[in-house]
Design an enzyme around this catalytic site. Structure first.
Site, PDB file in Angstrom:
ATOM      1  N   GLU A  74       0.806  -1.349  -0.041  1.00 27.14           N
ATOM      2  CA  GLU A  74      -0.035  -0.071   0.038  1.00 27.14           C
ATOM      3  C   GLU A  74       0.901   1.398   0.022  1.00 27.14           C
ATOM      4  OE1 GLU A  74      -3.083   0.282  -0.606  1.00 27.14           O
ATOM      5  OE2 GLU A  74      -3.834  -1.631  -0.528  1.00 27.14           O
ATOM      6  N   LEU A 117      11.350   4.473  -8.277  1.00 28.19           N
ATOM      7  CA  LEU A 117       9.910   4.355  -7.691  1.00 28.19           C
ATOM      8  C   LEU A 117       9.285   5.808  -7.549  1.00 28.19           C
ATOM      9  CD1 LEU A 117       7.802   2.252  -7.592  1.00 28.19           C
ATOM     10  CD2 LEU A 117       8.404   1.791  -5.281  1.00 28.19           C
ATOM     11  N   TYR A 157      -6.078   7.081   3.691  1.00 25.78           N
ATOM     12  CA  TYR A 157      -6.331   5.982   2.742  1.00 25.78           C
ATOM     13  C   TYR A 157      -5.494   4.592   3.116  1.00 25.78           C
ATOM     14  CZ  TYR A 157      -5.281   2.533  -0.910  1.00 25.78           C
ATOM     15  OH  TYR A 157      -5.068   1.600  -1.512  1.00 25.78           O
ATOM     16  N   ASP A 175      -9.246   6.037  -2.420  1.00 26.29           N
ATOM     17  CA  ASP A 175      -8.350   6.392  -2.932  1.00 26.29           C
ATOM     18  C   ASP A 175      -8.566   6.929  -4.457  1.00 26.29           C
ATOM     19  OD1 ASP A 175      -9.018   4.415  -4.730  1.00 26.29           O
ATOM     20  OD2 ASP A 175      -6.923   3.547  -5.256  1.00 26.29           O
ATOM     21  N   CYS A 236     -17.872   1.578 -19.788  1.00 25.82           N
ATOM     22  CA  CYS A 236     -19.238   1.300 -19.145  1.00 25.82           C
ATOM     23  C   CYS A 236     -20.011   0.075 -19.517  1.00 25.82           C
ATOM     24  CB  CYS A 236     -20.150   2.480 -19.158  1.00 25.82           C
ATOM     25  SG  CYS A 236     -19.478   3.915 -18.481  1.00 25.82           S
ATOM     26  N   CYS A 239     -19.190  -2.594 -17.185  1.00 20.78           N
ATOM     27  CA  CYS A 239     -19.365  -2.373 -15.787  1.00 20.78           C
ATOM     28  C   CYS A 239     -20.430  -3.232 -15.125  1.00 20.78           C
ATOM     29  CB  CYS A 239     -19.457  -0.819 -15.477  1.00 20.78           C
ATOM     30  SG  CYS A 239     -19.840  -0.333 -13.860  1.00 20.78           S
TER      31      CYS A 239
END
Length: 396
Positions: A74, A117, A157, A175, A236, A239
């Site tokens: 994370e 990174l 988060y 997020d 979509c 979705c």
DNA sequence: AAGACGGGGAC
DNA sequence: GTCCCAGTCTT
């Protein structure tokens, strides 16, 4: 049906990583046989979780969502895409398999593992937090969202994500993906960057996280944002919750989420000197705070208006290092680089010294080719170093 | 509330 | 090339 996660049984975790999974709550939410939702779960969440069980990507931290792996992943995933993180995560876990090995490692090793990174304060905070967990908490990871939030580098988060995914807590991880999915789903035409928006979204989302499996709900929302509910040209048609989506129904997907205009960033120029002597090149470590803190760089200087050309600036920089005028500068390379808040052109000059100069302060070093490979550098400095090493290779 | 803090991918 | 992306900490 939800695809069973491999290796999620507590007995398969290493003892050091197993300390948080003994509570009934953690076992309940993370248990392979635990239902993803109950009958009273809203239909759209059932559709979302089913979609996730089929379409979720394979990630090296998903097989065994231990606190250590989920926490490291994370932190790496902040501002960074999954595809960029995966190779770093694999190398990082190979090098630092446990929180103890990370706590015991020197900072420079951690920064080196982080090289390329970006947002290097993440690596510094990760290292700092590993020390806190190992030395102050006897290796015990936090369990609740609030405990995670107290650690360096862990914000709202990340605390919610790790607490829900690794510790079985109920929390809403919000997020950028979730902000986009949620604002479209509810048709919210408001600026998503305000704390007010975020608090409202958290209050709404936590109610849904509570009535299903918060870990799966959070991951499914984020995965939907990353794979289907894209910033531009959302898919979509694919979705699972399009029939519940206000933005889809009202053709608002191209205006939601609302975001403030980003100001154009300035462009800066900098001269860089490759000063070599006796097969070694001069480098300097950056300060502990600020841009690319603690990483190494070649001597450089901003090219401001008082310098009429980059070659004059290069000469001025050489003068400031007390390098005699008899040493000639050679134009070498030009490197473009983009930061978040400015872009940069590096004008690289080459200079071979007959005799090495005295180092101005302890943060300077004469570096061999091996040193160049070992020290942590930013992306742009690594490009320059690689070119330098390659040229050195050709000439020898 | 606004700015500092990297780098990569889509177009 | 140009635009877009968006967590945490500091001020």
């Amino acid at each position: 049906m939800i695809r069973p996660q491999k290796n999620m049984n507590a007995h398969q975790r290493s003892p050091a990583e197993n300390t948080q999974s003994k509570s009934p709550l953690a076992n309940k939410a993370n248990h392979p046989l635990a239902p993803a939702h109950s009958r009273k779960t809203p239909l759209w969440i059932q559709h979302l979780l089913h979609w996730f069980s089929v379409h979720q990507r394979t990630m090296p931290w998903r097989d065994d969502p231990s606190p250590y792996k989920v926490w490291v992943s994370e932190i790496m995933l902040q501002q960074t895409r999954v595809t960029a993180v995966i190779p770093y995560f694999e190398r990082f876990l190979g090098q630092f398999p446990t929180v103890q090995s990370l706590a015991d490692a020197p900072l420079e090793k951690v920064l080196k593992a982080w090289e390329g990174l970006g947002y290097y304060s993440r690596a510094r905070n990760l290292h700092q937090t590993a020390k806190i967990i190992h030395f102050e908490r006897n290796g015990h990871f936090p369990k609740t969202e609030a405990e995670w939030l107290a650690l360096p580098g862990v914000g709202p988060y990340t605390a919610a994500a790790v607490a829900s995914i690794a510790c079985g807590q109920t929390a809403a991880a919000i997020d950028g993906n979730v902000m986009r999915v949620w604002s479209r789903l509810r048709g919210i035409r408001e600026d998503i960057s305000t704390p007010a928006w975020r608090n409202k979204a958290r209050a709404d989302l936590i109610r849904y996280a509570r009535i299903c499996n918060a870990s799966l709900f959070n991951q499914a929302m984020m995965e939907l944002g990353a794979l289907v509910c894209l910033p531009r040209n959302p898919a979509c048609v694919d979705c699972p919750i399009r029939n519940n989506c206000i933005a889809h129904r009202k053709r608002w997907t191209d205006i939601i989420p609302l975001r403030k205009k980003i100001n154009p960033v300035p462009h800066r120029h900098e001269v860089v000197l490759l000063i070599s002597s006796n097969k070694k090149v001069l480098m300097r470590q950056r300060p502990e705070k600020g841009l690319l803190a603690g990483l190494w760089k070649f001597p450089s200087q901003p090219l401001d208006k008082t310098h009429t050309s980059s070659s004059r600036a290069a000469r001025a920089l050489a003068n400031s290092l007390h390098i005699p005028q008899t040493n000639k500068l050679q134009k070498h390379q030009r490197v473009e680089h983009a930061f978040t808040h400015f872009t940069q052109t590096l004008h690289v000059y080459r200079m071979e010294l007959a005799t090495a100069i005295k180092l101005p302060s302890p943060d300077w070093r004469w570096c061999s080719a091996h040193d160049l490979d070992t020290l942590p550098l930013s992306r742009s400095q690594r490009i320059i170093a690689n070119e330098y090493n390659a040229e050195d290779e050709r000439s020898s």
